[in-house]
Design an enzyme around this catalytic site. Structure first.
Site, PDB file in Angstrom:
ATOM      1  CG  HIS A 133     -12.799   7.604   3.447  1.00 37.80           C
ATOM      2  ND1 HIS A 133     -13.261   7.432   4.867  1.00 37.80           N
ATOM      3  CD2 HIS A 133     -13.803   6.922   2.814  1.00 37.80           C
ATOM      4  CE1 HIS A 133     -14.611   6.877   4.734  1.00 37.80           C
ATOM      5  NE2 HIS A 133     -14.789   6.412   3.723  1.00 37.80           N
ATOM      6  CG  HIS A 172     -18.286   4.600   4.393  1.00 40.85           C
ATOM      7  ND1 HIS A 172     -18.919   4.911   3.073  1.00 40.85           N
ATOM      8  CD2 HIS A 172     -18.257   3.380   4.405  1.00 40.85           C
ATOM      9  CE1 HIS A 172     -19.260   3.699   2.541  1.00 40.85           C
ATOM     10  NE2 HIS A 172     -18.778   2.575   3.387  1.00 40.85           N
ATOM     11  CG  ASP A 251     -22.052   6.179   1.053  1.00 42.03           C
ATOM     12  OD1 ASP A 251     -22.516   7.232   1.648  1.00 42.03           O
ATOM     13  OD2 ASP A 251     -20.996   5.612   0.816  1.00 42.03           O
TER      14      ASP A 251
HETATM   15 ZN   LIG Z   1     -19.227   6.531   1.922  1.00 40.33          ZN
END
Ligand SMILES: [Zn+2]
Length: 314
Positions: A133, A172, A251
């Protein structure tokens, strides 16, 4: 004597000292769970273990602005007397965080050097803080430096590779990696991620080299495998990457309560097989895999073991 394995396992005790708050899901227990499972399953003894070096400022500056690095150094100074310094509502530093971040990025750089140098075929970096990120100019989402991007840039600049691919199966979207490489014709990124979901990116930036496949909440391994077969593999075969980098977040596991995809260990083993097939066909088997997310400790340990077991296979 070193084991004969062609897989390196890179970590560092400093990565256990970084904490972002009490009870934060991105905790030192994650790395301990991975080591525990690798030891219990007998894999650890067969891996070639290395301690991560510190990334240099020059290596970090290939993908981050000087302001970004200076901001983290200033936050580290503020955290030196104890407590947590918040960079965003989810992301904080304690007095050990900057050291851990230098080790995490350094691990990925060492992995690239070992793999390109032919010491090993592939490497797994068991490190934290995670990285995908972190954008060129901003830390976010538990990430300080973009570890995989630092390693990709290192491979491109010092080993003169022309085409590398980043594969990201974290739940993500890897907005930071996309931010850093979206205009670099030498880098392809293929990813799957839950959408709509944090960080709410990855849809607009889609291009021939940014192959982002959003998956709706509740998607299982069948949906994930279809996305890989239909979108990732044809793109990778077209691009013919000379090396593969994996943003290995776990995740998307069904047991992970931070998100709502339903992958299981077999899906991680399967996708690792697919990545190895591409690496075998185009990249001289070269793979660097770097830990990203994964917060349910038992599922994380088992999933990393499934991933590494396939990496270690002849
Ligand atoms: Zn993640």
């Amino acid at each position: 004597m070193r084991p004969a394995s062609h897989t390196a396992f890179i970590s560092h005790p400093d990565c256990l000292l970084h904490e972002m708050d009490f009870y934060h899901p991105e905790s030192p227990a994650r790395l301990k769970a991975i080591e525990k499972e690798l030891s219990a399953s007998g894999l650890m003894d067969k891996l070639r273990r290395y301690q991560a070096p510190l990334a240099t400022i020059g290596q970090l500056e290939r993908v981050h602005t000087q302001e970004h690095i200076a901001r983290l150094q200033a936050a580290a100074s503020r955290a030196a007397s104890g407590g947590f310094v918040y960079l965003d509502p989810d992301t904080a530093m304690n007095r050990h965080s900057l050291g851990a971040a230098y080790r995490a990025a350094g691990a990925a750089v060492l992995a690239a050097d070992l793999v390109i140098g032919g010491t090993v075929e592939n490497a797994f970096c068991s490190i934290r803080p995670p990285g995908h990120h972190a954008e060129r100019g901003y830390p976010m989402g538990f990430c300080l430096f973009n570890n995989i991007a630092v390693a990709v840039a290192h491979a491109l600049e010092t080993h003169a590779l022309q085409r590398v691919a980043v594969v990201d199966f974290d739940v993500h979207h890897g907005n930071g990696t996309e931010d850093i490489f979206q205009h670099d014709p030498r880098v392809m990124m293929v990813s799957t991620f839950q959408h709509p979901f944090y960080p709410y990116s990855g849809i607009a930036g889609r291009s021939e080299r940014m192959v982002n496949i959003p998956l709706p909440a509740g998607s299982n391994g069948k949906v994930f495998r279809k996305a890989v077969d239909e979108f990732w593999l044809p793109a990778l075969e077209r691009f013919e990457p000379q090396m593969l980098f994996v943003s290995a977040g776990f995740d998307a596991h069904a047991d992970d309560e931070l998100a709502s995809l339903n992958l299981v260990e077999d899906d991680y083993a399967w996708v690792t097989e697919k990545i190895k097939e591409v690496a075998r066909a185009y990249a001289g088997k070269r793979i660097v895999s770097v830990l990203e997310g994964g917060y349910e400790l038992a599922a994380l340990g088992r999933s990393v073991a499934a991933h590494i077991k396939v990496l270690m296979k002849p």
